[in-house]
Write a protein that holds these residues in place. Structure first.
Motif, PDB file in Angstrom:
ATOM      1  N   PHE A  89      76.064  70.426 -98.825  1.00  0.00           N
ATOM      2  CA  PHE A  89      76.661  70.971-100.446  1.00  0.00           C
ATOM      3  C   PHE A  89      75.727  72.254-100.814  1.00  0.00           C
ATOM      4  CE2 PHE A  89      78.389  67.175-100.540  1.00  0.00           C
ATOM      5  CZ  PHE A  89      79.809  67.277-100.550  1.00  0.00           C
ATOM      6  N   LEU A  90      74.530  72.931-100.489  1.00  0.00           N
ATOM      7  CA  LEU A  90      73.835  73.561-100.389  1.00  0.00           C
ATOM      8  C   LEU A  90      73.008  74.985 -99.544  1.00  0.00           C
ATOM      9  CD1 LEU A  90      70.645  72.115-102.628  1.00  0.00           C
ATOM     10  CD2 LEU A  90      72.775  73.335-103.226  1.00  0.00           C
ATOM     11  N   PRO A 121      78.527  77.584 -94.634  1.00  0.00           N
ATOM     12  CA  PRO A 121      78.412  78.291 -95.945  1.00  0.00           C
ATOM     13  C   PRO A 121      79.616  77.894 -97.033  1.00  0.00           C
ATOM     14  CG  PRO A 121      76.937  79.498 -94.547  1.00  0.00           C
ATOM     15  CD  PRO A 121      78.291  78.472 -93.332  1.00  0.00           C
ATOM     16  N   LEU A 122      80.565  78.744 -95.866  1.00  0.00           N
ATOM     17  CA  LEU A 122      82.360  78.055 -96.905  1.00  0.00           C
ATOM     18  C   LEU A 122      82.436  76.912 -96.489  1.00  0.00           C
ATOM     19  CD1 LEU A 122      83.779  81.093 -94.444  1.00  0.00           C
ATOM     20  CD2 LEU A 122      82.975  81.285 -97.304  1.00  0.00           C
ATOM     21  N   TYR A 127      84.565  71.999-100.324  1.00  0.00           N
ATOM     22  CA  TYR A 127      84.018  71.142-100.531  1.00  0.00           C
ATOM     23  C   TYR A 127      82.974  70.608-101.879  1.00  0.00           C
ATOM     24  CZ  TYR A 127      86.060  70.205 -95.723  1.00  0.00           C
ATOM     25  OH  TYR A 127      86.612  70.584 -95.200  1.00  0.00           O
ATOM     26  N   GLY A 128      81.734  71.003-102.565  1.00  0.00           N
ATOM     27  CA  GLY A 128      81.467  71.396-103.391  1.00  0.00           C
ATOM     28  C   GLY A 128      82.810  72.099-104.721  1.00  0.00           C
ATOM     29  N   GLY A 129      83.273  72.924-104.249  1.00  0.00           N
ATOM     30  CA  GLY A 129      84.034  72.957-105.265  1.00  0.00           C
ATOM     31  C   GLY A 129      85.716  71.601-105.750  1.00  0.00           C
ATOM     32  N   LEU A 130      85.668  70.994-103.893  1.00  0.00           N
ATOM     33  CA  LEU A 130      86.559  69.873-104.891  1.00  0.00           C
ATOM     34  C   LEU A 130      85.836  68.487-105.375  1.00  0.00           C
ATOM     35  CD1 LEU A 130      88.820  68.801-103.238  1.00  0.00           C
ATOM     36  CD2 LEU A 130      87.113  67.728-101.558  1.00  0.00           C
ATOM     37  N   ILE A 131      84.697  68.834-105.545  1.00  0.00           N
ATOM     38  CA  ILE A 131      84.120  67.595-105.970  1.00  0.00           C
ATOM     39  C   ILE A 131      83.943  67.928-107.632  1.00  0.00           C
ATOM     40  CG2 ILE A 131      81.816  66.443-106.409  1.00  0.00           C
ATOM     41  CD1 ILE A 131      82.677  65.531-103.860  1.00  0.00           C
ATOM     42  N   VAL A 132      83.657  69.249-107.404  1.00  0.00           N
ATOM     43  CA  VAL A 132      84.023  69.283-109.437  1.00  0.00           C
ATOM     44  C   VAL A 132      85.853  69.906-109.319  1.00  0.00           C
ATOM     45  CG1 VAL A 132      83.485  71.615-111.058  1.00  0.00           C
ATOM     46  CG2 VAL A 132      82.086  71.173-109.674  1.00  0.00           C
ATOM     47  N   PHE A 177      94.625  71.877-112.403  1.00  0.00           N
ATOM     48  CA  PHE A 177      94.170  71.669-111.698  1.00  0.00           C
ATOM     49  C   PHE A 177      94.823  70.810-111.033  1.00  0.00           C
ATOM     50  CE2 PHE A 177      90.454  72.279-114.545  1.00  0.00           C
ATOM     51  CZ  PHE A 177      90.052  72.403-112.963  1.00  0.00           C
ATOM     52  N   THR A 178      96.017  70.016-111.063  1.00  0.00           N
ATOM     53  CA  THR A 178      96.816  69.408-110.208  1.00  0.00           C
ATOM     54  C   THR A 178      97.175  70.479-109.422  1.00  0.00           C
ATOM     55  OG1 THR A 178      97.738  67.461-111.880  1.00  0.00           O
ATOM     56  CG2 THR A 178      99.372  68.182-109.591  1.00  0.00           C
ATOM     57  N   TRP A 179      97.700  71.387-110.021  1.00  0.00           N
ATOM     58  CA  TRP A 179      97.645  73.073-109.365  1.00  0.00           C
ATOM     59  C   TRP A 179      97.435  73.416-108.059  1.00  0.00           C
ATOM     60  CZ3 TRP A 179     102.719  74.599-107.226  1.00  0.00           C
ATOM     61  CH2 TRP A 179     103.985  74.186-108.552  1.00  0.00           C
ATOM     62  N   LEU A 180      95.511  73.304-108.588  1.00  0.00           N
ATOM     63  CA  LEU A 180      94.267  73.658-107.635  1.00  0.00           C
ATOM     64  C   LEU A 180      94.328  73.056-106.091  1.00  0.00           C
ATOM     65  CD1 LEU A 180      91.655  74.666-110.264  1.00  0.00           C
ATOM     66  CD2 LEU A 180      93.325  75.499-108.831  1.00  0.00           C
ATOM     67  N   PHE A 181      94.467  71.590-106.681  1.00  0.00           N
ATOM     68  CA  PHE A 181      94.850  70.480-105.236  1.00  0.00           C
ATOM     69  C   PHE A 181      96.044  70.810-104.673  1.00  0.00           C
ATOM     70  CE2 PHE A 181      91.860  68.041-107.846  1.00  0.00           C
ATOM     71  CZ  PHE A 181      91.129  67.214-106.943  1.00  0.00           C
ATOM     72  N   LEU A 182      96.950  71.537-105.198  1.00  0.00           N
ATOM     73  CA  LEU A 182      98.108  71.817-104.426  1.00  0.00           C
ATOM     74  C   LEU A 182      97.719  73.013-103.108  1.00  0.00           C
ATOM     75  CD1 LEU A 182     101.492  71.187-106.615  1.00  0.00           C
ATOM     76  CD2 LEU A 182     100.583  70.520-104.131  1.00  0.00           C
ATOM     77  N   LEU A 183      97.046  74.058-104.382  1.00  0.00           N
ATOM     78  CA  LEU A 183      96.579  74.866-103.248  1.00  0.00           C
ATOM     79  C   LEU A 183      95.743  74.463-101.889  1.00  0.00           C
ATOM     80  CD1 LEU A 183      96.446  77.444-106.037  1.00  0.00           C
ATOM     81  CD2 LEU A 183      97.930  77.451-104.650  1.00  0.00           C
ATOM     82  N   PHE A 184      94.723  73.938-102.323  1.00  0.00           N
ATOM     83  CA  PHE A 184      93.667  73.295-101.707  1.00  0.00           C
ATOM     84  C   PHE A 184      94.096  72.555-100.290  1.00  0.00           C
ATOM     85  CE2 PHE A 184      90.162  70.272 -99.974  1.00  0.00           C
ATOM     86  CZ  PHE A 184      89.440  71.359-100.118  1.00  0.00           C
ATOM     87  N   ILE A 185      95.134  72.017-100.816  1.00  0.00           N
ATOM     88  CA  ILE A 185      95.723  70.542 -99.427  1.00  0.00           C
ATOM     89  C   ILE A 185      95.551  71.896 -98.016  1.00  0.00           C
ATOM     90  CG2 ILE A 185      97.956  69.353 -98.604  1.00  0.00           C
ATOM     91  CD1 ILE A 185      97.466  67.773-101.871  1.00  0.00           C
TER      92      ILE A 185
END
Length: 218
Positions: A89-90, A121-122, A127-132, A177-185
């Motif tokens: 993750f680093l 890197p990206l 995925y680090g952001g996904l864990i948060v 954060f539900t909407w952030l998941f909707l953007l991530f998917i």
């Protein structure tokens, strides 16, 4: 002609965690939106009108499953016998490779970024952001659930509402954060297909079979 070798990239535990998390999210999003903005059932007997109760039960059940998958994923991150990937993750700290990947993704350069880590890197940032995001939506969900119980595991999250200025704020953050998941998917799915088509290492099938097919450099 390229010679390809199968390299095991994902353990069975990692793949099971990925798909169980995906299933949970795909059930939690619509049930969560229904709980936030329910509609009435006009016809039928009153005794049969328990849609909110059923939806809430399913939402809580898969919320608990999502919480379990988070604990499971954090455990694998540090203690997996196959590959404890917390250092991966680093990967974003590898700045030369970071810029190489950005130029490759932006079609500025055809030079593919190196992949000495499990993630590029990206990907490590994403995925680090996904864990948060995963952590925040689980904690706020448990706080909302714990507000209804005085004696249960979830009741330990009740003070969170006070710290955040009220239960409405917890609910609002949970909703955001539900909407952030909707953007991530969709971005995640698009990048998985794009990476599979460009890199040609079987990225998509690797989340089922666990193996990538890399060029034999020997």
């Amino acid at each position: 002609m390229d010679t390809r070798v199968a390299v095991k990239e994902w353990s069975l535990s990692m793949r099971a965690n990925h798909w169980l998390m995906a299933l949970s999210i795909f059930i939690l999003i619509p049930t969560g939106f229904y709980i936030a903005d329910p509609f009435s059932v006009g016809a039928g007997e009153t005794i049969d009108k328990f849609l909110m109760g059923h939806v809430r039960y399913v939402h809580i059940l898969f919320g608990i499953i999502l919480s379990f998958t988070l604990i499971w994923r954090l455990y694998m991150m540090f203690f997996s016998r196959f590959h404890a990937d917390w250092k991966d993750f680093l990967a974003w700290t590898d700045w030369p490779n970071f810029w190489k990947q950005i130029k490759f993704y932006a079609f500025i350069s055809e030079e593919k970024p190196g992949h000495k880590y499990l993630y590029g890197p990206l990907q490590s940032l994403a995925y680090g952001g996904l864990i948060v995001m995963w952590l925040i939506i689980v904690i706020t969900g448990l706080a909302l659930m714990g507000n209804n119980y005085s004696v249960s595991f979830t009741s330990i999250f009740k003070p969170l509402a006070g710290w955040m200025g009220g239960l409405a704020t917890v609910r609002y953050v949970h909703h955001i954060f539900t909407w952030l998941f909707l953007l991530f998917i969709p971005v995640h799915i698009y990048m998985a297909f794009w990476y599979d088509a460009v890199i040609k290492e079987g990225t998509l099938s690797s989340m089922v079979g666990g193996r990538l097919y890399k060029k034999d450099e020997h």
